[in-house]
Design an enzyme around this catalytic site. Structure first.
Site, short mmCIF file in Angstrom:
data_model
loop_
_atom_site.label_atom_id
_atom_site.label_comp_id
_atom_site.label_asym_id
_atom_site.label_seq_id
_atom_site.Cartn_x
_atom_site.Cartn_y
_atom_site.Cartn_z
N LYS A 1 1.93 -3.94 6.65
CA LYS A 1 2.30 -3.96 5.22
C LYS A 1 3.81 -3.81 5.08
O LYS A 1 4.45 -4.52 4.30
CB LYS A 1 1.59 -2.83 4.47
CG LYS A 1 0.10 -3.04 4.33
CD LYS A 1 -0.22 -4.12 3.32
CE LYS A 1 -1.55 -4.77 3.57
NZ LYS A 1 -1.85 -5.92 2.75
N TYR B 1 -1.92 -0.94 10.85
CA TYR B 1 -2.18 -1.54 9.53
C TYR B 1 -0.99 -1.33 8.60
O TYR B 1 -0.48 -2.26 7.97
CB TYR B 1 -3.46 -0.94 8.90
CG TYR B 1 -3.56 -1.23 7.42
CD1 TYR B 1 -3.84 -2.51 6.96
CD2 TYR B 1 -3.33 -0.22 6.47
CE1 TYR B 1 -3.90 -2.78 5.60
CE2 TYR B 1 -3.38 -0.48 5.12
CZ TYR B 1 -3.67 -1.76 4.68
OH TYR B 1 -3.70 -2.03 3.34
N SER C 1 0.83 -1.20 0.00
CA SER C 1 0.00 0.00 0.00
C SER C 1 0.86 1.25 0.00
O SER C 1 1.96 1.27 0.58
CB SER C 1 -0.86 -0.03 1.27
OG SER C 1 -1.45 1.21 1.49
P1 NAD Z 1 -11.08 -6.99 1.11
O1 NAD Z 1 -11.29 -6.98 2.58
O2 NAD Z 1 -12.24 -6.72 0.23
O3 NAD Z 1 -10.46 -8.39 0.65
C1 NAD Z 1 -9.57 -9.11 1.47
C2 NAD Z 1 -10.08 -10.55 1.54
O4 NAD Z 1 -9.17 -11.31 2.36
C3 NAD Z 1 -11.46 -10.64 2.17
O5 NAD Z 1 -12.31 -11.40 1.33
C4 NAD Z 1 -11.21 -11.37 3.50
O6 NAD Z 1 -12.30 -12.19 3.88
C5 NAD Z 1 -9.94 -12.15 3.20
N1 NAD Z 1 -9.12 -12.44 4.37
C6 NAD Z 1 -8.72 -11.59 5.35
N2 NAD Z 1 -7.99 -12.23 6.25
C7 NAD Z 1 -7.88 -13.52 5.83
C8 NAD Z 1 -7.25 -14.68 6.34
N3 NAD Z 1 -6.57 -14.66 7.49
N4 NAD Z 1 -7.35 -15.84 5.66
C9 NAD Z 1 -8.05 -15.88 4.48
N5 NAD Z 1 -8.68 -14.84 3.96
C10 NAD Z 1 -8.61 -13.65 4.63
O7 NAD Z 1 -9.88 -5.98 0.81
P2 NAD Z 1 -9.35 -5.42 -0.58
O8 NAD Z 1 -9.71 -3.99 -0.67
O9 NAD Z 1 -9.70 -6.34 -1.69
O10 NAD Z 1 -7.78 -5.47 -0.30
C11 NAD Z 1 -6.99 -6.58 -0.71
C12 NAD Z 1 -5.57 -6.36 -0.23
O11 NAD Z 1 -5.09 -5.13 -0.76
C13 NAD Z 1 -5.44 -6.25 1.29
O12 NAD Z 1 -4.27 -6.91 1.69
C14 NAD Z 1 -5.31 -4.76 1.53
O13 NAD Z 1 -4.54 -4.47 2.69
C15 NAD Z 1 -4.56 -4.32 0.27
N6 NAD Z 1 -4.79 -2.91 -0.07
C16 NAD Z 1 -6.07 -2.45 -0.19
C17 NAD Z 1 -6.30 -1.11 -0.49
C18 NAD Z 1 -7.70 -0.57 -0.59
O14 NAD Z 1 -7.88 0.65 -0.45
N7 NAD Z 1 -8.72 -1.38 -0.84
C19 NAD Z 1 -5.21 -0.25 -0.68
C20 NAD Z 1 -3.91 -0.75 -0.55
C21 NAD Z 1 -3.73 -2.09 -0.24
C1 WQD Z 2 -9.66 9.72 0.69
C2 WQD Z 2 -9.82 11.21 0.97
C3 WQD Z 2 -10.19 11.72 3.29
C4 WQD Z 2 -14.05 9.74 3.69
C5 WQD Z 2 -7.04 4.73 2.83
C6 WQD Z 2 -5.99 4.05 3.68
C7 WQD Z 2 -4.82 3.63 2.83
C8 WQD Z 2 -5.27 2.78 1.64
C9 WQD Z 2 -6.38 3.44 0.88
C10 WQD Z 2 -5.10 0.46 2.24
C11 WQD Z 2 -9.09 11.67 2.23
C12 WQD Z 2 -11.40 12.09 2.48
C13 WQD Z 2 -12.86 10.24 3.19
C14 WQD Z 2 -15.07 10.64 4.03
C15 WQD Z 2 -13.67 12.47 3.35
N1 WQD Z 2 -5.79 1.51 2.07
N2 WQD Z 2 -12.67 11.58 3.02
N3 WQD Z 2 -14.84 11.98 3.84
O1 WQD Z 2 -7.38 7.74 3.64
O2 WQD Z 2 -6.47 8.18 1.31
O3 WQD Z 2 -6.47 5.88 2.22
O4 WQD Z 2 -7.44 3.82 1.78
O5 WQD Z 2 -3.94 0.30 2.16
O6 WQD Z 2 -3.96 2.94 3.66
O7 WQD Z 2 -5.58 4.96 4.69
O8 WQD Z 2 -8.61 6.91 1.57
O9 WQD Z 2 -10.95 6.92 0.81
O10 WQD Z 2 -10.48 7.02 3.29
O11 WQD Z 2 -9.96 9.00 1.87
O12 WQD Z 2 -13.51 13.70 3.21
O13 WQD Z 2 -16.15 10.27 4.53
O14 WQD Z 2 -11.22 11.46 1.22
O15 WQD Z 2 -9.96 12.71 4.28
O16 WQD Z 2 -8.59 12.94 1.98
P1 WQD Z 2 -7.20 7.29 2.25
P2 WQD Z 2 -10.07 7.39 1.91
#
Ligand code: NAD
Ligand code: WQD
Length: 335
Positions: free
Chosen positions: A153, A149, A125
């Site tokens: 990562k 979190y 991330s």
């Molecule tokens: P998500 O929660 O929709 O998907 C993750 C899946 O993993 C879920 O279906 C959950 O049930 C499963 N899971 C969690 N723990 C588990 C375990 N111990 N064993 C088996 N399955 C398990 O999340 P997502 O948005 O699809 O994110 C996928 C990956 O990408 C995550 O690792 C997340 O940290 C990373 N990521 C997400 C974002 C984002 O904003 N969505 C941004 C950066 C990184």
């Molecule tokens: C985006 C912008 C908020 C909600 C998060 C995690 C990051 C990554 C992606 C996993 C920001 C603003 C949001 C609301 C708002 N995930 N906002 N009102 O914070 O950039 O990133 O998701 O790895 O680790 O921190 O994403 O969608 O929460 O926010 O004004 O109700 O929208 O302040 O500027 P963020 P977000």
């Protein structure tokens, strides 16, 4: 046909990646414990792909079950999405995050090593860049995390780097996602948060549908053109395709280790996103301005040169696509 284990493949990004893997001629097998997803997604995926998919309901930490699956399936590679991702929850329950994300990944890597499967694409991330770097973020900038979190990562990134240093037969790609948004254009799968969404775009969609009253815009006093914070939003289908490219590139090499940003390189403010959503879908989103959210930084944006050069990948979807696809998914998922 290369067989790929997709951990967390019922989740938001994993499910979209399953489709792109099939489109590119891979054979995905899904593993998920359904902690943050619903089995219904499997059936929706089967509908989109027009075939039955193999699914194992296993928790990453159940090493014996994972090993049995590996012995049966003989994977060529793993795309590792499974993990918990809620920043706020990680502050309240850090041990849950270290156990699920870090311990879970250690168990997976042990099984991979024991089964001589040494190719992995890991979901990292942009959060690993912390709050000290200037934009756009480049992969060689210093890391620094601000919550548990993010620390999970970064710990997993460092663990994978150490494993590669110890054994260069590994092929490892760390993909650092920026802000994934959007949904599959079919409207059958998309982001489906368990509780009230914490992220901006799913929140906007629920305000537009009337399920939530109004959006709180967290701060309009940042040093940005309109005062609201800037992020780099990437369509989930483009993100899914980056995984397929990463897999293809890594599997061609004997030895591989890269950290690669996956974003669009465009910066949009919160206000830009509200306006774009309203325009794309011809509706209004009620909002109020509230104080800044703790831990937020003014701007995050990716430098994506490495993805362009190494993966031969770049985003194809526009901001309008993101907004339309979210709304199609939100509207269909309610019927
Ligand atoms: P998500 O929660 O929709 O998907 C993750 C899946 O993993 C879920 O279906 C959950 O049930 C499963 N899971 C969690 N723990 C588990 C375990 N111990 N064993 C088996 N399955 C398990 O999340 P997502 O948005 O699809 O994110 C996928 C990956 O990408 C995550 O690792 C997340 O940290 C990373 N990521 C997400 C974002 C984002 O904003 N969505 C941004 C950066 C990184
Ligand atoms: C985006 C912008 C908020 C909600 C998060 C995690 C990051 C990554 C992606 C996993 C920001 C603003 C949001 C609301 C708002 N995930 N906002 N009102 O914070 O950039 O990133 O998701 O790895 O680790 O921190 O994403 O969608 O929460 O926010 O004004 O109700 O929208 O302040 O500027 P963020 P977000």
């Amino acid at each position: 046909m290369k067989k790929v284990l997709v951990t967390g493949g019922i989740g938001y990004i994993g499910s979209h990646t399953v489709i792109e893997l099939i489109n590119a001629g891979f054979h995905p097998v899904i593993m998920d414990n359904l902690y943050n997803s619903k089995i219904d997604v499997l059936f929706r995926l089967e509908k989109i792909c027009g075939k039955k998919l193999t699914f194992y309901e296993i928790d990453l930490r159940e090493k014996e079950k994972t090993n049995e699956m590996f012995l049966k399936e003989h994977f060529d590679a793993v795309i590792h999405f499974a993990g918990l991702k809620a920043v706020g929850e990680s502050v309240e329950k850090p041990l849950l995050y270290f156990d699920n994300n870090v311990h879970g990944t250690i168990k997976l890597l042990e099984v991979m090593e024991e089964n001589q499967c040494k190719s992995i694409i890991f979901s990292s991330s942009a959060t690993v860049y912390g709050d000290l770097n200037p934009v756009p973020f480049q992969e060689d900038m210093p890391t620094g995390v601000t919550n548990p979190y993010g620390r999970t990562k970064l710990m997993i990134e460092e663990m994978l780097e150490d494993m590669y240093a110890a054994d260069e037969n590994w092929r490892i790609v760390l993909l650092r996602y920026f802000n994934p948004v959007g949904a599959h254009e079919s409207g059958f799968i998309g982001e489906d948060p368990r509780d009230i969404p914490q992220n901006l775009m799913p929140y906007i969609a629920k305000v537009a549908s009337g399920e939530l009253k109004e959006l709180s815009i967290f701060g309009d006093d940042y040093n940005t053109p309109d005062g609201t914070a800037i992020r780099d939003y990437i369509h989930v289908v483009d993100l899914a395709k980056a995984h397929v490219k990463a897999l293809g590139v890594a599997l061609k090499e004997e030895s591989f280790f890269e950290k690669i940003n996956v974003g669009s390189s465009n910066g949009y403010s919160v206000m830009d996103m509200v306006k774009a959503f309203e325009k794309a879908n011809d509706l209004t989103v009620d909002y109020q301005i509230t104080p800044r959210r703790a831990g937020d930084i003014p701007e995050m944006r990716a430098d994506i040169e490495k993805a362009k050069v190494i993966l031969k990948w770049q985003p194809e979807k526009s901001l309008e696509d993101m907004c339309k696809d979210i709304w199609r998914w939100e509207s269909r998922s309610r019927t």
